[in-house]
Design an enzyme around this catalytic site. Structure first.
Site, PDB file in Angstrom:
ATOM      1  N   GLU A   2      -4.676  59.964  38.391  1.00 59.03           N
ATOM      2  CA  GLU A   2      -5.205  58.612  38.195  1.00 59.03           C
ATOM      3  C   GLU A   2      -6.487  58.758  37.381  1.00 59.03           C
ATOM      4  O   GLU A   2      -7.575  58.896  37.908  1.00 59.03           O
ATOM      5  CB  GLU A   2      -5.479  57.949  39.543  1.00 59.03           C
TER       6      GLU A   2
ATOM      7  N   ILE B 106     -14.413  53.031  41.586  1.00 62.52           N
ATOM      8  CA  ILE B 106     -15.207  54.083  42.214  1.00 62.52           C
ATOM      9  C   ILE B 106     -15.183  55.386  41.407  1.00 62.52           C
ATOM     10  O   ILE B 106     -15.889  56.343  41.724  1.00 62.52           O
ATOM     11  CB  ILE B 106     -14.700  54.339  43.657  1.00 62.52           C
TER      12      ILE B 106
ATOM     13  N   ASN C 229      -6.036  45.125  40.787  1.00 62.33           N
ATOM     14  CA  ASN C 229      -7.275  45.870  40.987  1.00 62.33           C
ATOM     15  C   ASN C 229      -7.605  46.715  39.767  1.00 62.33           C
ATOM     16  O   ASN C 229      -6.736  47.400  39.217  1.00 62.33           O
ATOM     17  CB  ASN C 229      -7.161  46.770  42.219  1.00 62.33           C
TER      18      ASN C 229
ATOM     19  N   GLY D 253      -4.789  42.828  52.099  1.00 62.77           N
ATOM     20  CA  GLY D 253      -5.529  41.576  52.127  1.00 62.77           C
ATOM     21  C   GLY D 253      -6.943  41.706  51.614  1.00 62.77           C
ATOM     22  O   GLY D 253      -7.692  40.719  51.582  1.00 62.77           O
TER      23      GLY D 253
ATOM     24  N   HIS E 115      -7.775  44.369  48.831  1.00 64.66           N
ATOM     25  CA  HIS E 115      -7.676  44.703  47.413  1.00 64.66           C
ATOM     26  C   HIS E 115      -7.098  43.539  46.615  1.00 64.66           C
ATOM     27  O   HIS E 115      -7.381  43.393  45.420  1.00 64.66           O
ATOM     28  CB  HIS E 115      -6.835  45.964  47.211  1.00 64.66           C
TER      29      HIS E 115
ATOM     30  N   ASP F  81      -3.066  53.582  48.433  1.00 64.59           N
ATOM     31  CA  ASP F  81      -4.312  54.023  47.808  1.00 64.59           C
ATOM     32  C   ASP F  81      -5.264  54.558  48.873  1.00 64.59           C
ATOM     33  O   ASP F  81      -6.488  54.414  48.789  1.00 64.59           O
ATOM     34  CB  ASP F  81      -4.969  52.880  47.025  1.00 64.59           C
TER      35      ASP F  81
ATOM     36  N   LEU G 138     -15.118  48.601  46.206  1.00 67.53           N
ATOM     37  CA  LEU G 138     -14.032  49.195  46.986  1.00 67.53           C
ATOM     38  C   LEU G 138     -13.782  50.630  46.540  1.00 67.53           C
ATOM     39  O   LEU G 138     -13.700  50.907  45.343  1.00 67.53           O
ATOM     40  CB  LEU G 138     -12.749  48.378  46.831  1.00 67.53           C
ATOM     41  N   GLY G 139     -13.643  51.513  47.510  1.00 63.33           N
ATOM     42  CA  GLY G 139     -13.406  52.925  47.214  1.00 63.33           C
ATOM     43  C   GLY G 139     -12.189  53.425  47.960  1.00 63.33           C
ATOM     44  O   GLY G 139     -12.315  54.112  48.979  1.00 63.33           O
TER      45      GLY G 139
END
Length: 654
Positions: free
Chosen positions: A394, A405, A480, A510, A512, A534, A567-568
């Site tokens: 990724e 992140i 995302n 709910g 992401h 993820d 978000l991580g």
């Protein structure tokens, strides 16, 4: 003498028995296997080959002696070579066959006779019973105590063999070399295959009648380890008493399901289940597991009485979940600790939540670290035993604007050298920003079999649509880290939703993306949404703080965020994701289960082995109660049962 009457293929049964003899053999002398010279169904050899391919048996120390060969011909040799020898690890010097073109027949017979004596005799001799009661090429009126020699072939055998070999009878050999009854009676084990009603008269004479030259195989009654394996048609002329006695034997120690014990790691039936076969629910059926594959799905009423059963009490059995984006779980992190032990641990935790196959996902990092990952996977001989489908890189060829992140200092343009290293590795998915990678590079990756996924991208709708034809077939965590859908600029999200052929990963937590967005996605792209987690190390654990990608990650309720609130990764499991898809998104149970099995398998091009409960498919299954809570898995044929005490569901979204 023992007569085995089986509903199974007599040829497959014979293969089981052959391998069982090899594995049970304890003598110091070599194991000498004498194979039929006459035609035997290819299924016998295919089953032997499957045992070899499954690492159950090796033939490298086995000596093979043909029981005969046609004179002025090499039909038997060619058949054995094409259908057996070329597919196993047999040593060439351990193959001892007649030379059908030898000039001196007596010398050739002596050569084979001497070789058998030198090897200490035949351990297992396998042959088929002929319609006229012949055994090997020892035809009616043959000597019952003869040894290796050349013989005339009976017209019954010639007629049968010519048809099986697609040769005109006039052109078929009239003579052959054959072992004699001396070699047969001196062999340690002896197996005769009797197939079809054509041999029923001969079989009854040979096992119930007196010893007679008119039915040469009758002499084999004197062999203490003789086994005759026959189908129902072949035993139609046996006396009722003989038939019943033979059937009672089959139901005890020599049933084929008993022979298989010790050969395979697994052989059992899952019964009393509701089967979701990957597409629909079917009732009244059971699943037969053989080693690491699904042998059959059949009506439960037809299941053999001998086979081991696991009664699942009416639970749901579905294809094992496939997660295409896993960074870590249960405290384990493949990014921080790239080892085989980490992969094993992630796999074990995954299985508790129904996930039997996954893509270990490596986020943006340096070339050196990527090469370290590649080297790790290149040294894994069989990734499937770890539940691993390959590497998912990724990044690092992503957008700085949509990095999430990911560490910005490692985001970079692709270079040909690294692309070649990725292509030659066990990488199966690459997430990239299409606006930052040229079309030829995308095509090169896709043509190599790697799934190219767009993600962490600020590409416009047109930029995405321009690059899709080069081979983009997936989208990483839809909604995302990608340019959103706008009224005047549909963005990357719009391009993905509008392009029917592209699959997309979707995190159904709910957080992401809103559940309403998830519902919109699966309705707009039926059959193309793959649920992913993820997940990172804190998922399925009570970890509150974790350092990841060089930053501290904090648990805020169900969110995993850095100090800026970005978000991580996610803390959700596949088990919870399925329930969310049903209870929060409104998907049917069937569609939710497709989104975690069939569709990911199709996206990865492995739908011929994964994603369905079907004959020949990998035995990766999940066992669910009516609330879709995981109660067990079958992972590569290995049954595991879970209790609620073992399940850590940190997600409170239900």
């Amino acid at each position: 003498m023992r007569i085995i009457i089986t509903d199974e293929s007599i040829y497959e049964w014979s293969a089981f028995y052959t391998v069982k003899c090899i594995l049970d053999y304890k003598d110091n002398a070599p194991f000498v296997l004498s194979l039929p010279s006459r035609y035997v169904s290819e299924s016998y050899y295919k089953k032997l080959i499957s045992f070899y391919e499954d690492d159950i048996v090796s033939f490298k120390d086995i000596h093979i002696v043909s029981s005969g060969e046609y004179i002025e011909s090499d039909l038997s040799q060619k058949y054995l070579q094409e259908n057996f020898f070329s597919k196993i690890d047999i040593k060439k010097e351990n193959i001892h066959l007649f030379d059908g073109f030898a000039k001196n027949r007596k010398e050739e017979s002596k050569r084979i006779r001497d070789k058998i004596e030198e090897l200490g005799g035949i351990t297992l001799l396998v042959d088929t019973l002929a319609e006229d009661g012949s055994f090997l090429f020892n035809t009616p009126s043959s000597s019952l105590n003869g040894s290796v020699r050349d013989k005339k072939i009976s017209e019954i055998i010639r007629s049968y063999e010519s048809k099986k070999n697609n040769l005109d009878l006039e052109k078929f050999p009239t003579e052959a070399y054959t072992l004699g009854f001396k070699e047969a009676l001196e062999s340690k084990y002896l197996l005769i295959m009797a197939n079809s009603y054509y041999v029923s008269n001969a079989l009854s004479h040979c096992v119930e009648g007196s010893i007679s030259q008119f039915y040469p195989a009758s002499i084999l009654q004197e062999h203490k380890q003789l086994i005759v394996v026959a189908d129902e048609d072949a035993v139609s002329d046996l006396k009722v008493k003989t038939y019943k006695y033979a059937k009672s034997l089959e139901s005890k120690s020599l049933h084929p399901k008993e022979l298989i014990k010790g050969l395979y790691k697994a052989y059992y039936a899952l019964t009393n289940v509701r089967i979701f076969d990957g597409e629909k629910f079917i009732d009244g059926h059971c699943i037969i597991i053989e080693n690491n594959v699904i042998k059959s799905v059949e009506k439960e009423i037809n299941v053999d009485t001998i086979i081991s059963r696991i009664d699942l009490g009416g639970k749901i059995v579905a294809p094992g979940y496939i997660d295409l984006q896993v960074n870590g779980i249960g405290g384990y992190d493949i990014n921080a600790t790239p080892t085989i032990e980490t992969l094993q641990n992630i796999n074990e935790v995954n299985q508790k939540y129904g996930c039997t196959s996954y893509l270990p996902t490596i986020i943006t990092t340096s070339d050196d670290y990527m090469l370290k990952i590649i080297d790790l996977f290149n040294h894994i001989e069989d990734m499937s035993v770890l539940g691993v489908l390959g590497i998912h890189f990724e990044g690092p060829y992503i957008s700085t604007e949509k990095k999430g992140i990911h560490p910005e200092n490692y985001i970079r343009k692709s270079n040909d050298e690294m692309i070649e290293r990725i292509i030659s590795s066990k990488c199966t998915m690459v997430t990239l920003a299409p606006e930052n990678v040229d079309g030829d590079t995308i095509k090169k990756l896709a043509d190599s079999g790697i799934v190219v996924s767009l993600g962490h991208t600020n590409a416009t709708y047109n930029q995405v649509k321009e690059k899709i034809p080069y081979g983009i077939s997936f989208a990483t965590h839809l909604f995302n880290a990608m340019r959103p859908w706008g009224s005047r600029e549909p963005g990357a999200v719009g391009a993905v939703l509008e392009t029917k052929d592209i699959y997309a990963g979707l995190i159904v937590d709910g957080l992401h993306c809103d559940f309403a967005s998830a519902e919109l996605a699966y309705k707009l792209k039926p059959g193309k949404i793959c649920i992913v987690t993820d997940a990172i190390a804190p998922a399925a654990s009570d970890i509150k703080e974790y350092k990841w990608a060089g930053k501290m990650i904090y648990r805020r309720g169900n969110k995993l965020v850095d100090e800026n609130g970005t978000l991580g990764g996610a803390s959700i499991t596949m088990s919870q994701s399925v329930r969310n898809a049903v209870h929060k998104v409104g998907a049917t149970v069937e569609e939710a289960l497709r989104m975690v099995s069939l569709y990911p398998a199709e996206a990865m091009g492995i739908e011929d082995k994964y994603g369905r409960i079907k004959e020949g498919y990998i035995a990766d299954l999940v066992i669910l109660d009516d609330n879709l809570v995981v109660k067990g898995v079958i992972a590569k044929g290995d049954y595991k049962e879970y209790n609620d005490d073992y399940i850590w569901e940190s997600d409170a979204s239900e």
